[in-house]
Structure formats: C-alpha cells, structure tokens
Enzyme design. Structure first.
Site, PDB file in Angstrom:
ATOM      1  N   SER A  63      -2.981  38.298  38.338  1.00  0.00           N
ATOM      2  CA  SER A  63      -3.686  37.709  39.291  1.00  0.00           C
ATOM      3  C   SER A  63      -3.724  36.390  39.948  1.00  0.00           C
ATOM      4  O   SER A  63      -3.032  36.192  40.946  1.00  0.00           O
ATOM      5  CB  SER A  63      -5.422  37.794  39.652  1.00  0.00           C
ATOM      6  OG  SER A  63      -5.919  38.469  40.417  1.00  0.00           O
ATOM      7  N   HIS A  68     -10.564  23.435  42.328  1.00  0.00           N
ATOM      8  CA  HIS A  68     -11.129  23.598  43.318  1.00  0.00           C
ATOM      9  C   HIS A  68     -11.243  21.434  43.293  1.00  0.00           C
ATOM     10  O   HIS A  68     -11.878  21.167  42.132  1.00  0.00           O
ATOM     11  CB  HIS A  68     -11.832  24.033  43.916  1.00  0.00           C
ATOM     12  CG  HIS A  68     -11.880  24.970  44.490  1.00  0.00           C
ATOM     13  ND1 HIS A  68     -10.669  25.097  45.124  1.00  0.00           N
ATOM     14  CD2 HIS A  68     -11.153  26.751  44.037  1.00  0.00           C
ATOM     15  CE1 HIS A  68     -10.561  26.693  45.678  1.00  0.00           C
ATOM     16  NE2 HIS A  68     -10.834  27.814  44.692  1.00  0.00           N
ATOM     17  N   CYS A  83      -6.332  40.418  35.753  1.00  0.00           N
ATOM     18  CA  CYS A  83      -6.121  42.270  35.501  1.00  0.00           C
ATOM     19  C   CYS A  83      -5.530  42.919  34.262  1.00  0.00           C
ATOM     20  O   CYS A  83      -4.508  42.101  34.393  1.00  0.00           O
ATOM     21  CB  CYS A  83      -5.626  43.224  36.438  1.00  0.00           C
ATOM     22  SG  CYS A  83      -6.214  42.750  38.580  1.00  0.00           S
TER      23      CYS A  83
END
Length: 112
Positions: A63, A68, A83
């Site tokens: 995934s 950030h 996943c």
C-alpha cells in the site's frame, strides 16, 4: 491478519530536534521502516514546499508509507497503510525517536 484486511498506523512527532528539512534523514527514517517490516517499495516521490516543508511518498506493494514535515512547528507525521500485513510501529519507536531527537510522539493504529 487475514488477506483483505487493511492496517493503518500513524506516528505524530512533536518537538522534533532533528532537521526536518534534511531529506537524507527523512529517507533514513522511511527506509528503516521499510527494511524492518520487509515492505516492498514500488516507487518513491519527494515534494518540497516553499519556503519549507517536505512530503515523501513511498508507494508499496502492500500500500503506502508517507512522511509529512512541518519544520516551522518541529512536527512530523508518518502514515503507514498496508493490506494483509500488520506493521507494529511501536517496535521501532525508540529508534525513530532517537533519529528525530524527540520524546514527544503519539501513535495511533487501527485495523480497517
């Protein structure tokens, strides 16, 4: 964990003493997570904001992993979504805190 199960974890670091404008540091943090949990990287993209800030996106076979930064507030958020495989970030949390020079972190995790 069953196939088809989605696992999401977020680490919110505050009071980061390390240089959040240092892409090499952020790469080391991301690559440590990838290595520790044996995740498979498909692609990587880094975006630089003006005047400051960096976002890194690791597209994974499982995934995604994103970082950030908000250097002006000494904050970093790391999100991992996978996943079919659980990623227990608490296991490497001491290592990440040391790399980022902070003890202030909030971890949230859920199975979707």
């Amino acid at each position: 964990m069953e196939n088809g199960t989605v696992f999401h974890a977020a680490l919110s670091f505050r009071d980061v003493g390390a240089d959040l404008g240092d892409k090499k540091l952020l790469q080391k943090v991301a690559e440590r997570i990838v290595e520790h949990f044996r995740l498979d990287v498909v692609d990587v993209h880094w975006h630089y904001y003006s005047p400051i800030g960096i976002t890194g996106v690791y597209v994974l076979q499982q995934s995604s992993l994103t970082l950030h930064t908000w250097p002006e507030f000494n904050k970093l958020v790391i999100d991992v979504t996978t996943c079919g495989s659980e990623v227990d970030l608490e296991v490497i949390l001491p290592e990440l805190k040391a790399a980022l020079s902070t003890d202030t972190v909030q971890l949230s995790a859920e199975i979707l």
